[in-house]
Design a protein around this motif. Sequence first.
Motif, PDB file in Angstrom:
ATOM      1  N   ALA A  24      -3.727  24.490  13.580  1.00 47.09           N
ATOM      2  CA  ALA A  24      -4.314  25.075  12.368  1.00 47.09           C
ATOM      3  C   ALA A  24      -5.118  24.033  11.603  1.00 47.09           C
ATOM      4  CB  ALA A  24      -3.207  25.660  11.491  1.00 47.09           C
ATOM      5  N   LEU A  28      -9.401  23.866  10.940  1.00 47.42           N
ATOM      6  CA  LEU A  28     -10.050  23.702   9.637  1.00 47.42           C
ATOM      7  C   LEU A  28     -10.630  22.310   9.459  1.00 47.42           C
ATOM      8  CD1 LEU A  28      -7.471  25.590   7.411  1.00 47.42           C
ATOM      9  CD2 LEU A  28      -9.673  26.415   8.274  1.00 47.42           C
ATOM     10  N   ASP A  29     -10.611  21.516  10.529  1.00 45.20           N
ATOM     11  CA  ASP A  29     -11.140  20.156  10.524  1.00 45.20           C
ATOM     12  C   ASP A  29     -10.491  19.295   9.441  1.00 45.20           C
ATOM     13  OD1 ASP A  29     -12.728  18.196  11.705  1.00 45.20           O
ATOM     14  OD2 ASP A  29     -14.356  18.485  10.264  1.00 45.20           O
ATOM     15  N   LEU A  30      -9.158  19.415   9.335  1.00 48.08           N
ATOM     16  CA  LEU A  30      -8.398  18.631   8.359  1.00 48.08           C
ATOM     17  C   LEU A  30      -7.645  17.517   9.074  1.00 48.08           C
ATOM     18  CD1 LEU A  30      -6.922  21.553   6.236  1.00 48.08           C
ATOM     19  CD2 LEU A  30      -8.835  20.053   5.640  1.00 48.08           C
ATOM     20  N   GLU A  91      -2.804  30.677  13.653  1.00 43.75           N
ATOM     21  CA  GLU A  91      -3.520  31.694  12.887  1.00 43.75           C
ATOM     22  C   GLU A  91      -2.711  32.151  11.673  1.00 43.75           C
ATOM     23  OE1 GLU A  91      -3.090  31.769  16.249  1.00 43.75           O
ATOM     24  OE2 GLU A  91      -5.134  31.152  16.737  1.00 43.75           O
ATOM     25  N   ILE A  94      -3.139  29.256   8.885  1.00 39.75           N
ATOM     26  CA  ILE A  94      -4.463  28.986   8.321  1.00 39.75           C
ATOM     27  C   ILE A  94      -4.642  29.541   6.910  1.00 39.75           C
ATOM     28  CG2 ILE A  94      -6.923  29.551   8.608  1.00 39.75           C
ATOM     29  CD1 ILE A  94      -6.555  28.867  11.600  1.00 39.75           C
ATOM     30  N   PRO A  95      -4.193  30.762   6.586  1.00 37.51           N
ATOM     31  CA  PRO A  95      -4.378  31.252   5.203  1.00 37.51           C
ATOM     32  C   PRO A  95      -3.725  30.348   4.154  1.00 37.51           C
ATOM     33  CG  PRO A  95      -3.878  33.074   6.649  1.00 37.51           C
ATOM     34  CD  PRO A  95      -3.673  31.825   7.456  1.00 37.51           C
ATOM     35  N   LEU A  97      -3.202  27.129   4.416  1.00 41.44           N
ATOM     36  CA  LEU A  97      -3.988  25.890   4.350  1.00 41.44           C
ATOM     37  C   LEU A  97      -5.276  26.124   3.551  1.00 41.44           C
ATOM     38  CD1 LEU A  97      -3.541  24.671   8.026  1.00 41.44           C
ATOM     39  CD2 LEU A  97      -2.369  23.816   5.984  1.00 41.44           C
ATOM     40  N   ARG A  98      -5.921  27.253   3.784  1.00 41.55           N
ATOM     41  CA  ARG A  98      -7.149  27.576   3.032  1.00 41.55           C
ATOM     42  C   ARG A  98      -6.853  27.725   1.546  1.00 41.55           C
ATOM     43  NH1 ARG A  98      -9.686  31.447   7.493  1.00 41.55           N
ATOM     44  NH2 ARG A  98     -11.037  29.899   8.474  1.00 41.55           N
ATOM     45  N   ALA A  99      -5.737  28.378   1.224  1.00 41.20           N
ATOM     46  CA  ALA A  99      -5.361  28.553  -0.178  1.00 41.20           C
ATOM     47  C   ALA A  99      -5.110  27.207  -0.840  1.00 41.20           C
ATOM     48  CB  ALA A  99      -4.127  29.448  -0.293  1.00 41.20           C
ATOM     49  N   LEU A 101      -6.455  24.376  -0.007  1.00 39.71           N
ATOM     50  CA  LEU A 101      -7.756  23.717  -0.183  1.00 39.71           C
ATOM     51  C   LEU A 101      -8.489  24.254  -1.409  1.00 39.71           C
ATOM     52  CD1 LEU A 101      -9.092  23.614   3.481  1.00 39.71           C
ATOM     53  CD2 LEU A 101      -8.492  21.658   2.053  1.00 39.71           C
ATOM     54  N   ALA A 102      -8.299  25.529  -1.702  1.00 41.39           N
ATOM     55  CA  ALA A 102      -9.003  26.160  -2.832  1.00 41.39           C
ATOM     56  C   ALA A 102      -8.402  25.764  -4.183  1.00 41.39           C
ATOM     57  CB  ALA A 102      -8.971  27.672  -2.671  1.00 41.39           C
TER      58      ALA A 102
END
Length: 103
Positions: A24, A28-30, A91, A94-95, A97-99, A101-102
Amino acid sequence: MRIEILTIEGCPNGPAAEREVRGALAALDLDIAPTFRVIASSDEAADVPFAGSPTVLVDGADAVPGSEPIQDLACRMYLTPSGPAGHPTAEMLIPALRAALAR
């Protein structure tokens, strides 16, 4: 961002959870290294949002919500797109991780 994998001693799903976390992160290239914490007692389990082994935390919150925290040193089952499994898929992570980041 802090990613922690909570496991119990001898959890056979810890390595697979780590593989999915790394997948994951790569998607996201983290460049973040997850850490592991072995939960060894009910008291330790009560101190964190532990929902069974393995539980993946992103900044201290369960990355796959929907399971109640427990104090038992027990395994966790995840409902994945392929059916029940002992670890989340990349998968599914990922949500969260995106949250993070935001924020």
